[in-house]
Enzyme design. Structure first.
Site, PDB file in Angstrom:
ATOM      1  N   GLU A  93     -60.687  16.012  35.505  1.00 42.49           N
ATOM      2  CA  GLU A  93     -62.237  16.089  35.550  1.00 42.49           C
ATOM      3  C   GLU A  93     -62.957  14.682  35.691  1.00 42.49           C
ATOM      4  O   GLU A  93     -62.175  13.681  35.001  1.00 42.49           O
ATOM      5  CB  GLU A  93     -62.807  16.866  34.500  1.00 42.49           C
ATOM      6  CG  GLU A  93     -62.530  18.278  34.389  1.00 42.49           C
ATOM      7  CD  GLU A  93     -63.213  19.243  33.180  1.00 42.49           C
ATOM      8  OE1 GLU A  93     -63.424  20.150  33.315  1.00 42.49           O
ATOM      9  OE2 GLU A  93     -63.305  18.588  31.873  1.00 42.49           O
ATOM     10  N   CYS A 113     -54.513  13.448  26.830  1.00 39.08           N
ATOM     11  CA  CYS A 113     -54.375  12.101  26.233  1.00 39.08           C
ATOM     12  C   CYS A 113     -53.602  12.185  24.874  1.00 39.08           C
ATOM     13  O   CYS A 113     -53.464  13.247  24.176  1.00 39.08           O
ATOM     14  CB  CYS A 113     -55.830  11.749  25.820  1.00 39.08           C
ATOM     15  SG  CYS A 113     -56.098  10.361  25.206  1.00 39.08           S
ATOM     16  N   CYS A 117     -57.692  12.032  19.116  1.00 37.79           N
ATOM     17  CA  CYS A 117     -59.226  11.853  18.323  1.00 37.79           C
ATOM     18  C   CYS A 117     -59.674  13.204  18.009  1.00 37.79           C
ATOM     19  O   CYS A 117     -59.542  14.130  18.723  1.00 37.79           O
ATOM     20  CB  CYS A 117     -60.134  10.941  18.968  1.00 37.79           C
ATOM     21  SG  CYS A 117     -59.559   9.362  19.474  1.00 37.79           S
ATOM     22  N   CYS A 120     -62.440  14.928  20.052  1.00 37.45           N
ATOM     23  CA  CYS A 120     -62.435  14.865  21.517  1.00 37.45           C
ATOM     24  C   CYS A 120     -61.603  15.914  21.984  1.00 37.45           C
ATOM     25  O   CYS A 120     -60.363  16.011  21.570  1.00 37.45           O
ATOM     26  CB  CYS A 120     -61.777  13.449  21.896  1.00 37.45           C
ATOM     27  SG  CYS A 120     -61.724  13.313  23.807  1.00 37.45           S
ATOM     28  N   GLY A 158     -58.225  10.636  29.071  1.00 39.95           N
ATOM     29  CA  GLY A 158     -57.110   9.835  28.870  1.00 39.95           C
ATOM     30  C   GLY A 158     -57.494   8.522  28.553  1.00 39.95           C
ATOM     31  O   GLY A 158     -58.802   8.189  28.362  1.00 39.95           O
ATOM     32  N   GLU A 159     -56.596   7.536  27.873  1.00 37.03           N
ATOM     33  CA  GLU A 159     -56.770   5.944  27.494  1.00 37.03           C
ATOM     34  C   GLU A 159     -56.337   5.282  28.543  1.00 37.03           C
ATOM     35  O   GLU A 159     -55.081   5.154  29.056  1.00 37.03           O
ATOM     36  CB  GLU A 159     -55.805   5.940  26.385  1.00 37.03           C
ATOM     37  CG  GLU A 159     -55.521   4.417  26.033  1.00 37.03           C
ATOM     38  CD  GLU A 159     -56.928   3.675  25.854  1.00 37.03           C
ATOM     39  OE1 GLU A 159     -57.043   2.771  26.474  1.00 37.03           O
ATOM     40  OE2 GLU A 159     -57.791   4.179  25.030  1.00 37.03           O
ATOM     41  N   SER A 190     -63.074   1.526  29.092  1.00 35.07           N
ATOM     42  CA  SER A 190     -62.864   1.977  27.836  1.00 35.07           C
ATOM     43  C   SER A 190     -61.835   2.117  27.200  1.00 35.07           C
ATOM     44  O   SER A 190     -60.832   2.527  27.916  1.00 35.07           O
ATOM     45  CB  SER A 190     -63.766   3.256  27.487  1.00 35.07           C
ATOM     46  OG  SER A 190     -63.981   3.762  26.259  1.00 35.07           O
ATOM     47  N   SER A 212     -63.670   2.086  21.585  1.00 37.90           N
ATOM     48  CA  SER A 212     -64.154   3.227  20.727  1.00 37.90           C
ATOM     49  C   SER A 212     -63.962   2.887  19.482  1.00 37.90           C
ATOM     50  O   SER A 212     -62.692   2.384  18.977  1.00 37.90           O
ATOM     51  CB  SER A 212     -63.006   4.423  21.050  1.00 37.90           C
ATOM     52  OG  SER A 212     -63.689   4.838  22.342  1.00 37.90           O
ATOM     53  N   HIS A 214     -66.455   3.860  16.095  1.00 34.51           N
ATOM     54  CA  HIS A 214     -66.549   5.146  15.266  1.00 34.51           C
ATOM     55  C   HIS A 214     -66.851   4.912  13.733  1.00 34.51           C
ATOM     56  O   HIS A 214     -67.224   5.931  13.117  1.00 34.51           O
ATOM     57  CB  HIS A 214     -65.862   6.412  15.821  1.00 34.51           C
ATOM     58  CG  HIS A 214     -65.635   6.464  17.508  1.00 34.51           C
ATOM     59  ND1 HIS A 214     -67.010   6.547  17.977  1.00 34.51           N
ATOM     60  CD2 HIS A 214     -64.738   6.520  17.947  1.00 34.51           C
ATOM     61  CE1 HIS A 214     -66.456   6.816  19.282  1.00 34.51           C
ATOM     62  NE2 HIS A 214     -65.287   6.868  19.267  1.00 34.51           N
ATOM     63  N   CYS A 331     -69.781  13.068  26.501  1.00 37.37           N
ATOM     64  CA  CYS A 331     -68.689  12.613  25.907  1.00 37.37           C
ATOM     65  C   CYS A 331     -67.975  13.411  24.836  1.00 37.37           C
ATOM     66  O   CYS A 331     -68.454  13.905  24.146  1.00 37.37           O
ATOM     67  CB  CYS A 331     -69.379  11.437  25.087  1.00 37.37           C
ATOM     68  SG  CYS A 331     -68.331  10.447  24.016  1.00 37.37           S
TER      69      CYS A 331
END
Length: 343
Positions: A93, A113, A117, A120, A158-159, A190, A212, A214, A331
């Protein structure tokens, strides 16, 4: 039937190799790049300044490789989420986010991914595959609103720095004169802080960086992000401090604010100490509820107090507006696990 190779996603050097394969001079690579990235053609037959016979040879082994989205959803706030096929039974997406003065596309770099996390949905989906440069660029080139784009953020599924080779091909094509010729200032990548990829990015790219974070506390961050064990935030930040962010390139830190977890002024104080010495921005992000996760978002008053505390400490901090939550485009909400049955 031989699978054809996609020209969309090839660098100029790779296109020179294609030209050589079919007996074209090296300068034909630039001609092909113009057709693909500037004129955005979808068929090799449209390359009218290349001889018909050579176009036929190209078509035997290659295709442009631009394909439209499979479906889309439009939010009440104008955000549009697009679904793209990425191989048999695989989907990704991307999210188009228009505002009054800009239009941003949030791009995916992987199917699923690895990072898992807690907050997510993409991580809950698990990892299936890296996207190719073709599959990443197709999200941009085949976007119906492509001509209106002002910014691209690699903040989708994804990363990105776990797929660093394909990412760098895409960044080259986006910013090179032969490609889209975009300013790196219009692109943000990111990451959770994959050290090897991050070091390469810091050394080779002028695009903006978003990390990221947090939580400023290692054990708390570990409870949210298992990658804290492999890539501790402190080490990521120490690496970033070795590079210059005082000019056009920016670094920002993403901070999802959870109720009664990481939203106290004690956290804000620790965060200001952790980021001391880095000219940066902190983006506070409301948590968007996802299935089977008991976390809650902080209330706006606490987020505003957190923001004001950081600003008073000299750390630029803003609260990011949420977009597309009603279509699961905000997000942390992207996932194509539900689509794998539609092969």
């Amino acid at each position: 039937m031989v699978d054809k190779r996609q020209l969309l996603g090839m660098t100029l050097e790779e296109l020179k190799g294609v030209a050589s394969e079919v007996g074209l001079p090296a300068y034909a690579a630039k001609q092909m790049a113009d057709w693909i990235y500037k004129k955005k053609i979808t068929r090799i037959s449209e390359m009218t300044n290349i001889a018909v016979a050579k176009r036929a040879l190209l078509e035997d082994s290659f295709e442009i490789g631009a394909y439209p989205p499979s479906e889309y959803q439009k939010s009440k706030d104008g955000t549009i989420k697009y679904l793209y096929a990425a191989g048999p039974g695989r989907f990704v997406e991307s999210v188009y986010i228009p505002t009054d003065d800009r239009a941003t596309l949030c791009v995916s770099s992987q199917v699923g991914c690895k990072m898992n996390c807690l907050f997510c949905m993409t991580g809950k989906q698990g990892f299936t595959a890296n996207l190719t440069a073709n599959q990443i660029l197709n999200q941009i080139q085949s976007l119906p609103e492509n001509d209106s784009l002002t910014n691209i953020v690699f903040m989708g599924m994804g990363e990105p720095l776990d797929n660093v080779d394909e990412l760098f091909k895409v960044l080259e094509i986006l910013t090179a004169p032969y490609g889209y010729a975009w300013s790196p200032k219009r692109i943000t990548v990111s990451t959770i802080g994959v050290t090897k990829g991050l070091k390469r990015f810091l050394e080779e790219s002028e695009c903006h960086l978003a990390v990221s974070l947090h939580s400023p506390y290692p054990m708390e961050r570990l409870s949210l992000m298992p990658v804290e064990k492999a890539f501790p935030a402190r080490e990521v930040i120490d690496l970033i401090k070795q590079y210059d962010f005082s000019h056009q390139r920016r670094v920002s830190f993403e901070y999802i604010v959870f109720k009664n977890l990481n939203d106290s002024l004690k956290h804000a104080e620790a965060l200001s100490c952790l980021l001391g010495g880095i000219p940066c921005r902190v983006n506070l992000i409301r948590f968007h509820a996802i299935p089977n996760v008991s976390l809650e978002t902080s209330d706006i008053a606490k987020m505003e107090a957190f923001r004001d505390f950081l600003n008073a400490k000299g750390v630029v901090c803003t609260i990011r507006a949420s977009r597309g939550e009603d279509i699961f485009a905000a997000c942390g909400m992207l996932s194509t696990a539900k689509n794998v049955t539609f092969v």
